[in-house]
Scaffold this active site. Structure first.
Site, PDB file in Angstrom:
ATOM      1  CG  ASP A 124       4.538   3.900   4.223  1.00 28.70           C
ATOM      2  OD1 ASP A 124       4.360   3.560   3.046  1.00 28.70           O
ATOM      3  OD2 ASP A 124       4.152   5.011   4.681  1.00 28.70           O
ATOM      4  CG  ASN A 148      -1.262   1.313  -4.746  1.00 28.74           C
ATOM      5  OD1 ASN A 148      -2.246   0.576  -4.866  1.00 28.74           O
ATOM      6  ND2 ASN A 148      -0.911   1.837  -3.588  1.00 28.74           N
ATOM      7  CD  GLU A 177      -0.307  10.186  -3.863  1.00 30.38           C
ATOM      8  OE1 GLU A 177       0.394  11.124  -4.250  1.00 30.38           O
ATOM      9  OE2 GLU A 177      -1.543  10.245  -3.744  1.00 30.38           O
ATOM     10  CB  VAL A 178       6.573   7.254  -4.569  1.00 37.02           C
ATOM     11  CG1 VAL A 178       8.072   7.410  -4.809  1.00 37.02           C
ATOM     12  CG2 VAL A 178       6.148   8.006  -3.307  1.00 37.02           C
ATOM     13  CG  HIS A 190       6.380   2.066  -3.701  1.00 38.92           C
ATOM     14  ND1 HIS A 190       6.427   2.940  -4.762  1.00 38.92           N
ATOM     15  CD2 HIS A 190       5.169   2.265  -3.108  1.00 38.92           C
ATOM     16  CE1 HIS A 190       5.307   3.647  -4.796  1.00 38.92           C
ATOM     17  NE2 HIS A 190       4.519   3.247  -3.816  1.00 38.92           N
ATOM     18  CG  HIS A 222       2.515  -0.467  -0.068  1.00 40.00           C
ATOM     19  ND1 HIS A 222       2.507   0.661   0.712  1.00 40.00           N
ATOM     20  CD2 HIS A 222       2.404  -0.029  -1.350  1.00 40.00           C
ATOM     21  CE1 HIS A 222       2.376   1.740  -0.058  1.00 40.00           C
ATOM     22  NE2 HIS A 222       2.304   1.344  -1.315  1.00 40.00           N
TER      23      HIS A 222
END
Ligand code: AMP
Length: 126
Positions: A39, A97, A105-106, A110, A112
């Site tokens: 990240d 998320n 946000e993206v 993804h 984490h």
């Protein structure tokens, strides 16, 4: 700004551009189904993102539409990276998320992976 996870996939999102080789990134692992990289704004000593190679907006989209091979390949990749980084003995956290309330946000799925120090409570409530 967080994305609306019900909207169609935007092929210009930053992780799509990373997959197409249009953006620099710090690679940790790659296989047929997944790419893992550091990240850019780490929140822990180890903070890695794992993304599927297919065009999926979120975990919700992926879990609904991905093939069994993609699902298995992605889950295996997350496990492989975590073991390979030596995170299992001390423990680590996996987080995805999804959409606005979670602050995604993206708009490319993804996961984490956080580790390397005590990670505190699961949710920091304000
Ligand atoms: P999320 O809030 O779950 O959508 O997380 C998006 C994550 O992507 C954040 O932790 C960002 O720091 C990270 N990020 C954004 N752009 C890049 C990039 N170009 N390379 C690596 N990580 C990125």
């Amino acid at each position: 700004m967080p994305i609306d996870a019900t909207k169609p996939y935007d092929p210009n999102n930053v992780f799509a551009r990373i997959l197409r080789g249009e953006m620099p990134f710090s690679k940790v692992y790659e296989d047929e189904h997944a790419l893992a990289f550091h990240d850019v704004n780490p929140q822990a000593p180890v903070h890695i993102l794992v993304i599927p190679k297919g065009a999926y907006v979120s975990w919700d989209d992926f879990s609904a539409r991905a093939s069994v091979e993609e699902l298995a390949g992605f889950v295996r990749a997350v496990g492989h990276v975590s073991r390979d980084m030596g995170l299992v003995p001390r423990g680590y956290r996996v987080l995805a998320n999804i959409g606005r309330l979670a602050g995604q946000e993206v708009g490319h799925l993804h996961v984490h992976i956080f580790g390397g120090e005590p990670l505190g409570p699961m949710l920091a409530r304000q």
